[in-house]
Scaffold this motif. Sequence first.
Motif, PDB file in Angstrom:
ATOM      1  N   LEU A 177      -5.368   6.488  -1.459  1.00  0.00           N
ATOM      2  CA  LEU A 177      -4.907   7.291  -0.321  1.00  0.00           C
ATOM      3  C   LEU A 177      -3.965   8.409  -0.757  1.00  0.00           C
ATOM      4  O   LEU A 177      -3.858   9.425  -0.074  1.00  0.00           O
ATOM      5  CB  LEU A 177      -4.220   6.387   0.713  1.00  0.00           C
ATOM      6  CG  LEU A 177      -5.157   5.415   1.436  1.00  0.00           C
ATOM      7  CD1 LEU A 177      -4.364   4.486   2.348  1.00  0.00           C
ATOM      8  CD2 LEU A 177      -6.212   6.168   2.230  1.00  0.00           C
ATOM      9  N   GLY A 203      -4.035   1.667  -1.649  1.00  0.00           N
ATOM     10  CA  GLY A 203      -2.904   2.591  -1.517  1.00  0.00           C
ATOM     11  C   GLY A 203      -2.967   3.705  -2.537  1.00  0.00           C
ATOM     12  O   GLY A 203      -2.652   4.871  -2.250  1.00  0.00           O
ATOM     13  N   SER A 223       0.824  -1.213   0.000  1.00  0.00           N
ATOM     14  CA  SER A 223       0.000   0.000   0.000  1.00  0.00           C
ATOM     15  C   SER A 223       0.853   1.256   0.000  1.00  0.00           C
ATOM     16  O   SER A 223       0.605   2.198  -0.755  1.00  0.00           O
ATOM     17  CB  SER A 223      -0.919   0.004   1.229  1.00  0.00           C
ATOM     18  OG  SER A 223      -1.916  -0.972   1.108  1.00  0.00           O
ATOM     19  N   ILE A 224       1.874   1.297   0.856  1.00  0.00           N
ATOM     20  CA  ILE A 224       2.683   2.510   0.991  1.00  0.00           C
ATOM     21  C   ILE A 224       3.521   2.759  -0.259  1.00  0.00           C
ATOM     22  O   ILE A 224       3.757   3.904  -0.656  1.00  0.00           O
ATOM     23  CB  ILE A 224       3.588   2.449   2.250  1.00  0.00           C
ATOM     24  CG1 ILE A 224       4.031   3.868   2.660  1.00  0.00           C
ATOM     25  CG2 ILE A 224       4.795   1.558   2.042  1.00  0.00           C
ATOM     26  CD1 ILE A 224       2.965   4.717   3.240  1.00  0.00           C
ATOM     27  N   PHE A 279      -5.456   4.613   6.241  1.00  0.00           N
ATOM     28  CA  PHE A 279      -4.293   3.742   6.019  1.00  0.00           C
ATOM     29  C   PHE A 279      -4.043   2.832   7.224  1.00  0.00           C
ATOM     30  O   PHE A 279      -3.796   1.628   7.063  1.00  0.00           O
ATOM     31  CB  PHE A 279      -3.048   4.572   5.729  1.00  0.00           C
ATOM     32  CG  PHE A 279      -1.786   3.754   5.636  1.00  0.00           C
ATOM     33  CD1 PHE A 279      -1.541   2.963   4.530  1.00  0.00           C
ATOM     34  CD2 PHE A 279      -0.858   3.767   6.671  1.00  0.00           C
ATOM     35  CE1 PHE A 279      -0.386   2.194   4.443  1.00  0.00           C
ATOM     36  CE2 PHE A 279       0.300   2.994   6.604  1.00  0.00           C
ATOM     37  CZ  PHE A 279       0.535   2.223   5.478  1.00  0.00           C
ATOM     38  N   LEU A 311       1.084   4.119  -2.782  1.00  0.00           N
ATOM     39  CA  LEU A 311       0.708   5.464  -2.319  1.00  0.00           C
ATOM     40  C   LEU A 311       1.784   6.482  -2.700  1.00  0.00           C
ATOM     41  O   LEU A 311       1.478   7.557  -3.246  1.00  0.00           O
ATOM     42  CB  LEU A 311       0.518   5.428  -0.805  1.00  0.00           C
ATOM     43  CG  LEU A 311      -0.079   6.649  -0.088  1.00  0.00           C
ATOM     44  CD1 LEU A 311      -0.618   6.232   1.288  1.00  0.00           C
ATOM     45  CD2 LEU A 311       0.942   7.758   0.112  1.00  0.00           C
ATOM     46  N   SER A 350      -4.403  -1.089   7.078  1.00  0.00           N
ATOM     47  CA  SER A 350      -3.187  -1.871   7.321  1.00  0.00           C
ATOM     48  C   SER A 350      -3.418  -2.914   8.410  1.00  0.00           C
ATOM     49  O   SER A 350      -2.949  -4.062   8.303  1.00  0.00           O
ATOM     50  CB  SER A 350      -2.024  -0.959   7.710  1.00  0.00           C
ATOM     51  OG  SER A 350      -1.667  -0.118   6.635  1.00  0.00           O
TER      52      SER A 350
END
Length: 454
Positions: free
Chosen positions: A180, A177, A132-133, A217, A136, A221
């Motif tokens: 966001l 991600g 995800s990060i 997030f 993102l 997560s």
Amino acid sequence: MKHHPVFSYLYIFYSSVFIIHIVNVFIESDSLNYIIGIFALMMVAISFIGASNLFRILGAAFILVGGIAFLTSNHSLLEIPSLLTSNMSLLTLLAMLPWMNSVVRSGRFDRSLNNLLNVNVSDLGKLYPRGSITTLTLAAFLNLSAANISQDVLKDNLRSLNKKVRNSFVGTATLRGYTLALLWSPLEILLAVSIFTTGADYVSLLPWLLLIAGITFLLDSFWGRYHYKKYSYDNPASETISMKEIAKKIIHLMFALVVFLTLVITLGNLFNIDFIFTVTIIIFPFAFIWAQLMKRGRSFWIIGWNTWKQKTNAMQNFVVLFITLAFFANSISGTSFLEFIQQPVLAIIDYPFLIFIVIQLIFIFLSMFGVHPIATIGILSGVIATLLETMNPTSLAIVLTTSAVSTLTVGSYGLVVQLTSMNIGQNPYRITLNNMPYALMFGGIGSIVAYLLL
């Protein structure tokens, strides 16, 4: 007809109109605005040929309803060009976005960041927030390309896993991600449209959008770690990854974004120009100087020029949508048709949180039938105008942005879900189903924050 050679040169016509529009923002000439409106008519006529069926239907609907409202208002047909230019700033912004994409690619940030996904972890639960990060961070600059890049890496790394598990993981980690980043990125068109529609201030919005993104997030997560921790992960990558180098790239990107935001805010306040236009005129010089400082000027031009031509030539869908939407919004303004649209909202005007939830559900419902969130904002424009008389513009902008962005994970006929479906070979309705709880949570958090700010 769609592939006629003339479409290879649309970028010349489109960009000429956008340059004239930029000039007119500074000189504010009614005569020049009328000329731009005539060009806008030509743009719609040409773009209808190359637009997809969905956008043709949406454009035709906006023209039909707007035309009926216009004819009942006793205005002269000669006034039509003046009604077509109000969304030209959004189209100009769209045309400039590829240059930021190109400088990130020329600096090879996309390759470096995706190495994060090749660092060993013991199970999918620990890989989930990393996926995800990574998406993102890339999406803040690359938009749709970020999801595609991350999906390709994850799909390759997880090829030994059960297909159902792999598809579920890739379809949730990357799409969530991706959204966001779009929520707060100054380069995101949905945020720009929400600000444009409500008149909210980006500086006032940014802290709240970052808060919503942070809360969402963390919750997602926690869910990802719990949901996927039972699946072990044996990383197939054999190369040695330098976390120090990856950290440098992330810090570099974040610093560039902070500098860009600072320039947008400072110049906007200094010269009293709006957020969308400030972002538009800063993108190219910022990207050019950034590429020169990285000594990537040559690759920036090669990647940038080809990408810009390709993306600008493919703007037919948005040209049709934005120009017909401008005609629709301006035609119904002050008419009895607008009052008809407003009646259901006026009935619950004393229950703002209920209104926010209804708006969110309208976005999700329409997205599942292929209606683009920008078109949904246009459909709701009359209602939004009424709400702005009694509500905080910041609250409305938050609701519109979170509702619009959340649909990108569940829009079965939307571009990002369709691309994900093709990338991982999964039914788009399954992707929609997997992400529906997230979309409702995302929009719900936005509605709560917006309500508390009233």
